[in-house]
Design a protein around this motif. Structure first.
Motif, PDB file in Angstrom:
ATOM      1  N   PHE A   1       9.881  -3.794  -3.119  1.00  0.00           N
ATOM      2  CA  PHE A   1      10.759  -4.628  -3.888  1.00  0.00           C
ATOM      3  C   PHE A   1      10.165  -4.803  -5.338  1.00  0.00           C
ATOM      4  N   ILE A   2       8.845  -4.729  -5.259  1.00  0.00           N
ATOM      5  CA  ILE A   2       7.992  -4.744  -6.664  1.00  0.00           C
ATOM      6  C   ILE A   2       8.154  -3.339  -7.323  1.00  0.00           C
ATOM      7  N   GLY A   3       8.219  -2.392  -6.625  1.00  0.00           N
ATOM      8  CA  GLY A   3       8.507  -1.196  -7.246  1.00  0.00           C
ATOM      9  C   GLY A   3       9.878  -0.992  -8.237  1.00  0.00           C
ATOM     10  N   LYS A   4      10.636  -1.894  -7.656  1.00  0.00           N
ATOM     11  CA  LYS A   4      11.884  -1.860  -8.352  1.00  0.00           C
ATOM     12  C   LYS A   4      12.272  -2.602  -9.571  1.00  0.00           C
ATOM     13  N   PHE A   5      11.059  -3.382  -9.917  1.00  0.00           N
ATOM     14  CA  PHE A   5      11.026  -4.131 -11.438  1.00  0.00           C
ATOM     15  C   PHE A   5      11.012  -3.057 -12.425  1.00  0.00           C
ATOM     16  N   PRO A   6      11.509  -3.501 -13.599  1.00  0.00           N
ATOM     17  CA  PRO A   6      11.359  -2.520 -14.534  1.00  0.00           C
ATOM     18  C   PRO A   6       9.681  -2.450 -15.121  1.00  0.00           C
ATOM     19  N   PHE A   7       9.489  -1.183 -15.385  1.00  0.00           N
ATOM     20  CA  PHE A   7       8.270  -0.814 -15.912  1.00  0.00           C
ATOM     21  C   PHE A   7       7.003  -0.834 -14.979  1.00  0.00           C
ATOM     22  N   VAL A   8       7.384  -0.855 -13.771  1.00  0.00           N
ATOM     23  CA  VAL A   8       6.593  -0.968 -12.667  1.00  0.00           C
ATOM     24  C   VAL A   8       6.219   0.768 -12.174  1.00  0.00           C
TER      25      VAL A   8
ATOM     26  N   ALA B   1     -16.126  -1.808  -6.922  1.00  0.00           N
ATOM     27  CA  ALA B   1     -16.146  -0.438  -6.563  1.00  0.00           C
ATOM     28  C   ALA B   1     -15.475  -0.620  -4.985  1.00  0.00           C
ATOM     29  N   THR B   2     -15.832  -1.717  -4.310  1.00  0.00           N
ATOM     30  CA  THR B   2     -15.156  -2.116  -2.824  1.00  0.00           C
ATOM     31  C   THR B   2     -13.729  -2.184  -3.112  1.00  0.00           C
ATOM     32  N   GLU B   3     -13.444  -2.916  -3.921  1.00  0.00           N
ATOM     33  CA  GLU B   3     -12.120  -3.522  -4.305  1.00  0.00           C
ATOM     34  C   GLU B   3     -11.185  -2.160  -4.646  1.00  0.00           C
ATOM     35  N   THR B   4     -11.762  -1.370  -5.440  1.00  0.00           N
ATOM     36  CA  THR B   4     -11.227   0.154  -5.942  1.00  0.00           C
ATOM     37  C   THR B   4     -10.983   1.054  -4.877  1.00  0.00           C
ATOM     38  N   VAL B   5     -11.845   1.091  -4.100  1.00  0.00           N
ATOM     39  CA  VAL B   5     -11.856   2.239  -3.142  1.00  0.00           C
ATOM     40  C   VAL B   5     -10.844   1.919  -1.865  1.00  0.00           C
ATOM     41  N   PHE B   6     -10.857   0.566  -1.689  1.00  0.00           N
ATOM     42  CA  PHE B   6     -10.250  -0.077  -0.649  1.00  0.00           C
ATOM     43  C   PHE B   6      -8.780  -0.254  -0.920  1.00  0.00           C
ATOM     44  N   LEU B   7      -8.208  -0.221  -2.030  1.00  0.00           N
ATOM     45  CA  LEU B   7      -6.885  -0.211  -2.466  1.00  0.00           C
ATOM     46  C   LEU B   7      -6.259   0.594  -1.701  1.00  0.00           C
ATOM     47  N   LEU B   8      -4.840  -0.101  -1.138  1.00  0.00           N
ATOM     48  CA  LEU B   8      -3.862   0.765  -0.154  1.00  0.00           C
ATOM     49  C   LEU B   8      -2.842   0.906  -0.845  1.00  0.00           C
ATOM     50  N   PRO B   9      -2.446   2.330  -1.217  1.00  0.00           N
ATOM     51  CA  PRO B   9      -1.357   2.516  -1.906  1.00  0.00           C
ATOM     52  C   PRO B   9      -0.126   2.314  -0.970  1.00  0.00           C
ATOM     53  N   THR B  10       0.932   1.722  -1.571  1.00  0.00           N
ATOM     54  CA  THR B  10       2.181   1.356  -0.946  1.00  0.00           C
ATOM     55  C   THR B  10       3.332   1.877  -1.767  1.00  0.00           C
ATOM     56  N   TYR B  11       3.079   2.198  -2.914  1.00  0.00           N
ATOM     57  CA  TYR B  11       4.289   2.720  -3.554  1.00  0.00           C
ATOM     58  C   TYR B  11       3.814   3.658  -4.988  1.00  0.00           C
ATOM     59  N   ASN B  12       4.062   5.082  -4.727  1.00  0.00           N
ATOM     60  CA  ASN B  12       3.813   6.063  -5.539  1.00  0.00           C
ATOM     61  C   ASN B  12       2.334   6.478  -5.423  1.00  0.00           C
ATOM     62  N   TYR B  13       2.276   7.262  -4.404  1.00  0.00           N
ATOM     63  CA  TYR B  13       0.950   7.898  -4.253  1.00  0.00           C
ATOM     64  C   TYR B  13       0.309   8.689  -5.231  1.00  0.00           C
ATOM     65  N   SER B  14       1.240   9.565  -5.840  1.00  0.00           N
ATOM     66  CA  SER B  14       0.472  10.337  -6.941  1.00  0.00           C
ATOM     67  C   SER B  14      -0.193   9.588  -7.892  1.00  0.00           C
ATOM     68  N   LEU B  15       0.448   8.419  -8.500  1.00  0.00           N
ATOM     69  CA  LEU B  15      -0.550   7.682  -9.314  1.00  0.00           C
ATOM     70  C   LEU B  15      -1.421   6.936  -8.729  1.00  0.00           C
ATOM     71  N   TYR B  16      -1.488   6.708  -7.528  1.00  0.00           N
ATOM     72  CA  TYR B  16      -2.635   6.425  -6.872  1.00  0.00           C
ATOM     73  C   TYR B  16      -3.911   7.269  -6.989  1.00  0.00           C
ATOM     74  N   GLU B  17      -3.546   8.504  -6.780  1.00  0.00           N
ATOM     75  CA  GLU B  17      -4.461   9.449  -6.825  1.00  0.00           C
ATOM     76  C   GLU B  17      -5.110   9.558  -8.411  1.00  0.00           C
ATOM     77  N   GLU B  18      -4.192   9.469  -9.226  1.00  0.00           N
ATOM     78  CA  GLU B  18      -4.359   9.482 -10.668  1.00  0.00           C
ATOM     79  C   GLU B  18      -5.690   8.548 -11.009  1.00  0.00           C
ATOM     80  N   PHE B  19      -5.277   7.324 -10.371  1.00  0.00           N
ATOM     81  CA  PHE B  19      -6.044   6.236 -10.553  1.00  0.00           C
ATOM     82  C   PHE B  19      -7.581   6.176  -9.874  1.00  0.00           C
TER      83      PHE B  19
END
Length: 310
Positions: A100-107, A181-199
């Motif tokens: 649902f969040i992924g449907k918002f403009p500019f997300v 670092a903990t918060e960064t590596v544990f982030l769990l991608p739920t929308y747009n995996y390719s941008l997660y990889e870039e991050f």
């Protein structure tokens, strides 16, 4: 030999120190670790079960079943297992909200942060989201999401806590320490995996701290969508009107936070409530500072108790 004698302060190997530090970090959250988790989280590529067994033999680390911990167990294993089960239940809701969040403009990408990203929840835990937006429209996206929460969810944070935004042009996290670092590596991608990889690629410093962690998999992740309403709103707010609105949203939010937290000095405000065109961070409880202070205290206590240096 007296274990507190200064000559004993070289007895821990690099691998053993990495294991202990990981256990001490998660001990802040009363969270015992399983063996495989501990080896994955330790900041040493050469760490192995042998090093962990040695710590147990020396009674610096305790083992109960598949779990390892420092100090007293005090029901923490049962607490963790209940929290893991609740996280499994709430993951379904988190995925739906992410879409649902992924449907918002500019997300452009959505990831789960906080306790759910570690597979743990309590009855009163919020579901936290880390959001990447289009450059120059972060505050438009944030304002629309906050308006939705206030109007349709009665400002409830339970399933809709959107407290950290960055944009695609600024993927590197500025604060770089064990907490971030903990918060960064544990982030769990739920929308747009390719941008997660870039991050993740933009934050190699976090991989240096979590040397064995790697990327999260895509099992909870869905791809970008092109909702008609989203396309229309992005077109409407894509020019000067959108730029002006984004600036207005940022300034209005910043003024409100400055009025709400007048006791924060400049450094505290920057860490807890960073507000720039490319980042919005809303952590007024100063959780980062509290965790880092608690970790330092645990390290000092462990060193004193066992006559070692970490």
């Amino acid at each position: 030999m007296n274990p507190h004698d200064s000559t004993a302060k070289t007895l821990l190997t690099t691998e053993a120190k990495a294991l202990v530090r990981s256990l001490l970090y998660f001990d802040i959250f009363k969270y015992p670790l399983q063996g495989g988790e501990l080896l994955r989280y330790a900041n040493s590529r050469s760490v192995s079960q042998v090093h962990l067994d040695e710590l147990v033999d020396r009674k610096m680390v305790h083992r109960q079943g598949s779990y390892y911990y420092v100090g007293e167990e005090n029901g923490r294993i049962e607490r963790r297992e209940k929290g893991n089960a609740l996280a499994d239940v709430r993951m379904g809701k988190a995925r739906k909200v992410s879409q649902f969040i992924g449907k918002f403009p500019f997300v452009r990408a959505v990831m789960l942060s906080g306790s759910l990203s570690k597979g743990y929840m309590e009855a009163d835990s919020d579901i936290d989201y880390f959001i990447i937006t289009k450059p120059g429209r972060l505050w438009v996206a944030r304002t629309m999401l906050i308006m939705y929460k206030k109007i349709f969810l009665a400002n409830s944070h339970e399933d809709f806590c959107v407290n950290y935004f960055i944009d695609e042009a600024h993927l590197e996290i500025e604060d770089q320490n064990i907490f971030t670092a903990t918060e960064t590596v544990f982030l769990l991608p739920t929308y747009n995996y390719s941008l997660y990889e870039e991050f993740r690629a933009a934050n190699p410093w976090a991989d240096a701290i979590y040397a064995n962690f790697g990327l999260q998999n895509a099992r909870h992740c869905d791809g970008p969508n092109e909702a008609r309403t989203r396309r229309w709103l992005e077109a409407l707010l894509g020019g000067r009107l959108g730029t002006a609105f984004d600036t207005w949203c940022m300034k209005r939010t910043l003024r409100r936070w400055q009025n709400k937290f007048p006791d924060f000095d400049t450094e505290t405000f920057e860490i807890a409530l960073r507000s720039r065109k490319y980042v919005s961070k809303h952590h007024p409880q100063q959780f980062q500072r509290r965790v880092l202070d608690a970790l330092e205290e645990r390290i000092q206590n462990f060193e004193s108790q066992h006559g070692v240096t970490l």
